[in-house]
Structure formats: structure tokens, C-alpha cells
Design an enzyme around this catalytic site. Structure first.
Site, PDB file in Angstrom:
ATOM      1  N   THR A  72       0.827  -1.209   0.000  1.00 50.26           N
ATOM      2  CA  THR A  72       0.000   0.000   0.000  1.00 50.26           C
ATOM      3  C   THR A  72       0.859   1.254   0.000  1.00 50.26           C
ATOM      4  OG1 THR A  72      -1.878  -1.073   1.073  1.00 50.26           O
ATOM      5  CG2 THR A  72      -1.704   1.312   1.316  1.00 50.26           C
ATOM      6  N   ASN A 145      -5.545  -9.343  -8.055  1.00 48.16           N
ATOM      7  CA  ASN A 145      -5.632 -10.058  -6.780  1.00 48.16           C
ATOM      8  C   ASN A 145      -6.874 -10.925  -6.656  1.00 48.16           C
ATOM      9  OD1 ASN A 145      -6.703  -7.241  -6.707  1.00 48.16           O
ATOM     10  ND2 ASN A 145      -7.558  -7.906  -4.756  1.00 48.16           N
ATOM     11  N   GLN A 173       0.857  -9.152  -6.318  1.00 47.89           N
ATOM     12  CA  GLN A 173       0.398 -10.524  -6.537  1.00 47.89           C
ATOM     13  C   GLN A 173       1.237 -11.265  -7.583  1.00 47.89           C
ATOM     14  OE1 GLN A 173      -1.803 -11.983  -4.714  1.00 47.89           O
ATOM     15  NE2 GLN A 173      -2.849 -10.283  -3.698  1.00 47.89           N
ATOM     16  N   SER A 193       5.200  -6.720  -1.869  1.00 49.34           N
ATOM     17  CA  SER A 193       4.874  -6.801  -0.445  1.00 49.34           C
ATOM     18  C   SER A 193       5.315  -8.134   0.115  1.00 49.34           C
ATOM     19  CB  SER A 193       3.365  -6.620  -0.248  1.00 49.34           C
ATOM     20  OG  SER A 193       3.022  -6.692   1.119  1.00 49.34           O
ATOM     21  N   HIS A 195       4.343  -9.848   2.807  1.00 51.43           N
ATOM     22  CA  HIS A 195       3.395 -10.791   3.407  1.00 51.43           C
ATOM     23  C   HIS A 195       2.624 -11.594   2.356  1.00 51.43           C
ATOM     24  CE1 HIS A 195      -0.775  -9.020   3.127  1.00 51.43           C
ATOM     25  NE2 HIS A 195      -0.082  -7.939   2.850  1.00 51.43           N
ATOM     26  N   CYS A 319      -9.054  -6.627   1.442  1.00 50.63           N
ATOM     27  CA  CYS A 319      -9.151  -5.216   1.800  1.00 50.63           C
ATOM     28  C   CYS A 319     -10.567  -4.674   1.636  1.00 50.63           C
ATOM     29  CB  CYS A 319      -8.179  -4.391   0.955  1.00 50.63           C
ATOM     30  SG  CYS A 319      -6.461  -4.832   1.250  1.00 50.63           S
TER      31      CYS A 319
END
Length: 382
Positions: A72, A145, A173, A193, A195, A319
Site C-alpha cells: 500500500t 488479486n 500478486q 509486499s 506478506h 481489503c
């Protein structure tokens, strides 16, 4: 009850290999990477190793990697930092792109959202037609995603390059799931990202092509080449680097394994349950993702039913969980609101096996049959 996780696009568990790197750095490498003493320089060393590992996964130089808090923040830095007067993006971007664009509109920036086809793929010619003389940035996600479709980023980046426009891609992704070479893609900015890559939450990176002008979001110290102020998350960066290294080494075999499991899941469900269709592209997509529409079923009800049977799946973007509105991605590819609300996403990862896929298929069969019987507008499926 055994629990099986099929929601890896939302987040991934931290893998044992990554934990073995992360914990010692967290416990023992506590220095500030900007300090000149031994403890600080040890932290700096770990940070730069992680920067090189992340760069290797993306096919760039270490100095082109900026560490920050996640995908983000990476998207926000790209969108706000570009200083564009007009931005071209697509209708199926993640909220981490669409919501910053909405905020930029409030600040006087113009944004054009280009539509996609029924497979969820944007036509590069539609991007070209959306470009104006004042356009300063094109932002198109690499892998969606929700439905896993892969966008023609290299073709779009070529259009941006011809027009002298910055090109950003949300690769959250994509990195670690499909091959990514930012130089071959021709992008100027690329978000990742940790995670989503079996590393902890709270760390990510933005590739910034050498020579790209980008204003910072945060002001303070001169960290990360003055692109992101704030003491670096060294343990998180080390974990991201370790994840990037593992994924780079195992990408081909793991992607093939996940694609096989995804196909097994799809084929089992479609063959055994009537009234099921696949959303999005069946060819140009991430190996780990499938999105299915179950006629006559409320998606959230099926998510809960499967959760009670020990399976974690999703009805859309994590999200947007709890949103009353149907998925903007699914309606953008032509699904009606009821169809969008009847759809589920299954995203596979390292822990999933053929046995788990078969067990999930059986659980879906039982749950769908039960929910259809309960439906006041029940339809008999042949």
C-alpha cells in the site's frame, strides 16, 4: 478439526525458512542502520544483503530498491510521488491504487480508469487512447488479486516510454508467483509486499528505476536515498530478502505445482457441481488463483460454510471484506451484481497438497448442495 488455508492472495503464513532468518535479526541485530558503530553497521549489512536479494528477484540493481512498510505504501509513493497532473489506470486495480487515485482527484489531479475485457485484461490500445499531453503516470497492476489475470505490462510500458510518461505496476500478486524482470517489462516503478511472499507483514519495497524523479511521502531523515524517511525495519527487510531468494530459486517448480493443483481444484468442482463457471482468463493468469461463480449461492454464506468445515477461502479482496457492494473487479468483467456476490476466490500456496484440494472439493460439493436446498428461490440443477 484440521484447518486448510486457501486464501494466500490475502496473506501468506511465514515459512520456516524465512522465520530462521527473521528471528535472529529481530533478536540480535538491534542497531540503527544509520549508526556508524559496530551494531549499526551490522544492521546496515543485513539491510543491504536484503536489498540485493530483493533486487535479484526483480531483475534490477540494489540501489533501485526502496524499503517501506508494504504494498500500500509502495503504491501510494508511486502515485503521489510522481507528481502527475493526469493518471491513467484501470477499473480493476486494487484499492491501494484506486483509493489514492480518488484522493488525488480531490487534490485536482485528473484520473482516467480504462475498462477491461471479459477476461479481465486491458487492451494496450485503450491505454494509448487514454493518454493526454498532460498525462504523467500510467499505473496498471501486473496480476489481479481477485481473478489472477496477468496484464500485458511490457506492451503498456512501451506506450508510456514512447510518450515520455512514467509507468508504475502494482506487482504485489506477481512477485514470487510469476517471473518478474522489471528491466524487460520496461517499468519505472514496481510495488511488492513481503506478506504475500511467506514473510512477515509490515515490510515491502518499491523498485524505482535509476534516474526516476519521485517526491517522498514522508519527511524526516535521509533514509532510503531520501525516498522514505524513518528508521528502517531491518528484520522485516531481512525476511523479505530471504523470501525473495527462496522464491527465485524455487519459482519454476512451485509455480508448476500450484498451477496443477489449481487445475485439479477447478476441474473437480466444475465436473461435480452444476451451475459453476470460471471468472476471468483461463490462460493468462497467475498459477495459484481461480475465481468461481456458484449460481444460486450467496458467496459470503459459502465462505462461512467452508470455514465451519475447516477451509479458509475468500469472496474477494481481503481489503474489501464486509463490503456491501459487489466486487468492482467482477462487475468490470461483465458479471451482474448477483453473479459477483455468488463468486469465491481460491488462492493456493506452499502448504497446499492434492489431498487438501480433494477435501476442499468435497466440502464445496456438500456446502453448495446444502445452501441451494435452503435457498427460497432454489433451482433444480441437472
Amino acid at each position: 478439526m484440521n484447518r486448510f488455508y486457501f486464501d494466500h492472495n490475502a496473506t501468506t503464513p511465514v515459512s520456516p525458512e524465512i522465520l530462521e532468518v527473521y528471528l535472529p535479526v529481530l533478536l540480535e541485530v538491534y542497531g540503527n542502520a544509520s549508526s556508524i558503530h559496530h551494531d549499526g553497521q551490522l544492521a546496515k549489512q543485513k539491510l543491504e544483503i536484503a536489498r540485493r536479494q530483493t533486487a535479484d528477484l526483480l531483475g534490477c540493481t540494489p540501489r533501485e530498491i526502496v524499503f517501506l512498510s508494504g504494498g500500500t505504501e509502495a503504491n501510494n509513493l508511486a502515485l503521489f510521488g510522481a507528481g502527475a497532473r493526469h493518471i491513467v489506470t484501470t477499473a480493476i486495480e486494487h484499492p491501494a491504487v484506486l483509493n489514492p487515485c480518488t484522493q488525488l482527484v480531490h487534490q485536482g489531479v485528473q484520473v482516467t480508469c480504462v475498462s477491461v475485457n471479459s477476461s479481465g485484461i486491458v487492451d494496450p490500445n485503450d491505454i494509448r487512447r487514454a493518454v493526454r499531453p498532460e498525462t504523467g503516470l500510467i499505473s496498471v497492476m501486473h496480476v489481479n488479486n481477485e481473478i489472477g489475470t496477468i496484464q500485458p505490462i511490457a506492451d503498456i510500458a512501451a506506450i508510456a516510454r514512447e510518450a515520455g510518461i512514467l509507468m508504475h505496476s502494482d506487482g504485489v500478486q506477481a512477485a514470487g508467483r510469476i517471473g518478474v524482470d522489471v528491466k524487460a517489462l520496461g517499468v519505472d516503478l514496481y510495488s511488492v509486499s513481503a506478506h504475500k511472499m511467506y514473510a512477515p507483514k509490515g515490510i515491502g519495497a518499491l523498485y524505482v528505476r535509476k534516474g526516476t524523479k519521485l517526491s517522498p511521502l514522508l519527511y524526516g531523515g535521509k533514509h532510503e536515498q531520501q525516498r522514505r524517511a524513518g528508521t528502517e525495519n531491518v528484520p522485516g527487510a531481512a525476511a523479505l530478502g530471504a523470501a525473495a531468494s527462496w522464491l527465485q530459486q524455487n519459482l519454476a517448480t512451485e509455480s508448476a505445482r500450484l498451477a496443477s493443483l489449481r487445475d485439479r481444484l477447478e476441474e473437480g468442482i466444475v465436473a461435480s457441481i452444476p451451475g459453476v463457471s470460471i471468472n476471468g482468463s483461463k490462460t493468462s493468469r497467475s498459477p495459484n488463483t481461480t475465481n468461481l461463480c456458484f449460481d444460486g449461492i450467496e458467496g459470503e454464506s459459502l465462505v462461512i460454510a467452508l470455514d465451519l468445515r475447516g477451509f479458509a477461502v475468500s469472496s474477494g479482496s481481503a481489503c474489501s471484506s464486509g463490503a456491501i457492494e459487489p466486487s468492482h473487479v467482477l462487475t468490470s468483467i461483465g458479471l451482474s451484481p448477483p453473479e459477483a456476490k455468488s463468486s469465491l476466490r481460491f488462492s493456493l500456496g506452499r502448504s497446499n497438497t492434492a489431498e487438501q484440494v480433494d477435501a476442499l472439493t468435497e466440502a464445496i460439493m456438500a456446502s453448495v448442495a446444502h445452501l441451494r436446498r435452503l435457498s427460497p428461490s432454489a433451482v433444480t440443477y441437472a
